[in-house]
Design a protein around this motif. Structure first.
Motif, mmCIF file in Angstrom:
data_model
loop_
_atom_site.group_PDB
_atom_site.id
_atom_site.type_symbol
_atom_site.label_atom_id
_atom_site.label_comp_id
_atom_site.label_asym_id
_atom_site.label_seq_id
_atom_site.Cartn_x
_atom_site.Cartn_y
_atom_site.Cartn_z
ATOM 1 N N LYS A 149 2.381 -40.930 10.680
ATOM 2 C CA LYS A 149 1.838 -39.654 11.520
ATOM 3 C C LYS A 149 1.602 -39.317 12.959
ATOM 4 O O LYS A 149 2.356 -40.350 13.623
ATOM 5 C CB LYS A 149 0.416 -41.397 11.528
ATOM 6 N N GLY A 150 2.378 -37.994 12.069
ATOM 7 C CA GLY A 150 2.458 -37.182 13.387
ATOM 8 C C GLY A 150 1.394 -37.519 15.189
ATOM 9 O O GLY A 150 1.246 -36.856 15.826
ATOM 10 N N PHE A 151 -0.092 -37.366 14.501
ATOM 11 C CA PHE A 151 -1.365 -37.904 15.257
ATOM 12 C C PHE A 151 -1.369 -39.185 16.438
ATOM 13 O O PHE A 151 -1.703 -39.275 16.866
ATOM 14 C CB PHE A 151 -2.191 -38.129 14.569
ATOM 15 N N ARG A 158 -0.401 -34.511 9.981
ATOM 16 C CA ARG A 158 -0.991 -34.059 11.262
ATOM 17 C C ARG A 158 -2.454 -34.079 11.076
ATOM 18 O O ARG A 158 -2.643 -34.972 12.639
ATOM 19 C CB ARG A 158 -1.496 -32.574 10.980
ATOM 20 N N GLU A 159 -3.416 -34.935 10.351
ATOM 21 C CA GLU A 159 -4.542 -35.730 10.115
ATOM 22 C C GLU A 159 -4.540 -36.005 8.963
ATOM 23 O O GLU A 159 -4.290 -35.522 7.884
ATOM 24 C CB GLU A 159 -5.535 -34.540 10.935
ATOM 25 N N ALA A 195 1.984 -31.510 8.457
ATOM 26 C CA ALA A 195 2.365 -31.082 9.380
ATOM 27 C C ALA A 195 3.477 -30.159 9.441
ATOM 28 O O ALA A 195 4.305 -30.711 8.450
ATOM 29 C CB ALA A 195 2.836 -31.432 10.997
#
Length: 190
Positions: A156-158, A179-180, A189
Motif C-alpha cells: 500500500k504505497g499510500f 497508489r490509492e 502506482a
C-alpha cells in the motif's frame, strides 16, 4: 507485476478502512500457479543476492515464502505468533502489531534456525503499516544475520510502511504497489 495486478483487479475486493481482500487467491485460498510466478519474480529480483534462508511471519506469508524458496533452493523459517512447547531453547523475540487483526503479538524464532552465517530474504504478502516487516528485520538483526532484502507481494504505497522499512536501509521490492483505493477501486502506482 502485471499478472498480480490483474488478479487484484479481477479477484480482489476493496472494503471499508483501506482493506484489500485478496483471500480468493493469495492469503486464504491460494492460487498456486500465480504464487509460483510471484516466487519466480522474487528469484529474478534477488537471485544474485546470496540468499541462503527465507524468513516470513505466520500465517499468510508461509505459502508464498515456501513457493519462493523452491526457486532459491533454500529453507523457510517463519516467525511464530505464539510460544509453543515444541520450541526448545532460546528464541529471538520482537513485537508486531497486526493491522488486520488490530492486535499486538510477540513473534518468535528459535535461535537454532537463524544466525550470523545467514543471508536472509524477507517475504510477506502485504506491506502497509510496516510493523510485521520491521519485526522481522529486528529478529534478523538480533541473530547477527544479514538481510538481502524484502520481497512483498502487495504494498500500500499510500501508507507509511514502505518508507519506514526503506529508511532502515533494507531493499524492498514490491510486485504490486497501490497508489490509492477509492470507491471500491484499486489504482496502482506506475
Amino acid at each position: 507485476m502485471k499478472l498480480l495486478e490483474d488478479a487484484i483487479l479481477t479477484r480482489g475486493r476493496v472494503k471499508d478502512g483501506d482493506v484489500l481482500k485478496v483471500d480468493a487467491f493469495l492469503n486464504h485460498q491460494m492460487d498456486v500457479p500465480l504464487i509460483n510466478e510471484l516466487g519466480r519474480e522474487f528469484h529474478r529480483l534477488f537471485g544474485d543476492a546470496g540468499v541462503n534462508k527465507i524468513l516470513t511471519i505466520e500465517a499468510s506469508g508461509i505459502g508464498i515464502a515456501c513457493i519462493t524458496a523452491q526457486h532459491f533452493g533454500v529453507p523457510v523459517v517463519f516467525a511464530k505468533k505464539t510460544q509453543s512447547r515444541n520450541i526448545d531453547g532460546p528464541v529471538y523475540t520482537s513485537k508486531v502489531t497486526s493491522f488486520t487483526h488490530q492486535r499486538t503479538y510477540d513473534v518468535i524464532v528459535s535461535q537454532s534456525f537463524l544466525g550470523p552465517s545467514d543471508h536472509v530474504l524477507l517475504i510477506d504478502d502485504f506491506l502497509a503499516k510496516g510493523s510485521a516487516l520491521l519485526g522481522l528485520i529486528d529478529l534478523v538483526r538480533q541473530s547477527g544475520a544479514s538481510i538481502a532484502g524484502a520481497g512483498i507481494c502487495i504494498e500500500k504505497g499510500f501508507d507509511v510502511g514502505g518508507k519506514l522499512v526503506r529508511d532502515t536501509g533494507v531493499r524492498v521490492e514490491s510486485l504490486a504497489v497501490i497508489r490509492e483505493m477509492r470507491d471500491g477501486q484499486v489504482v496502482f502506482a506506475h
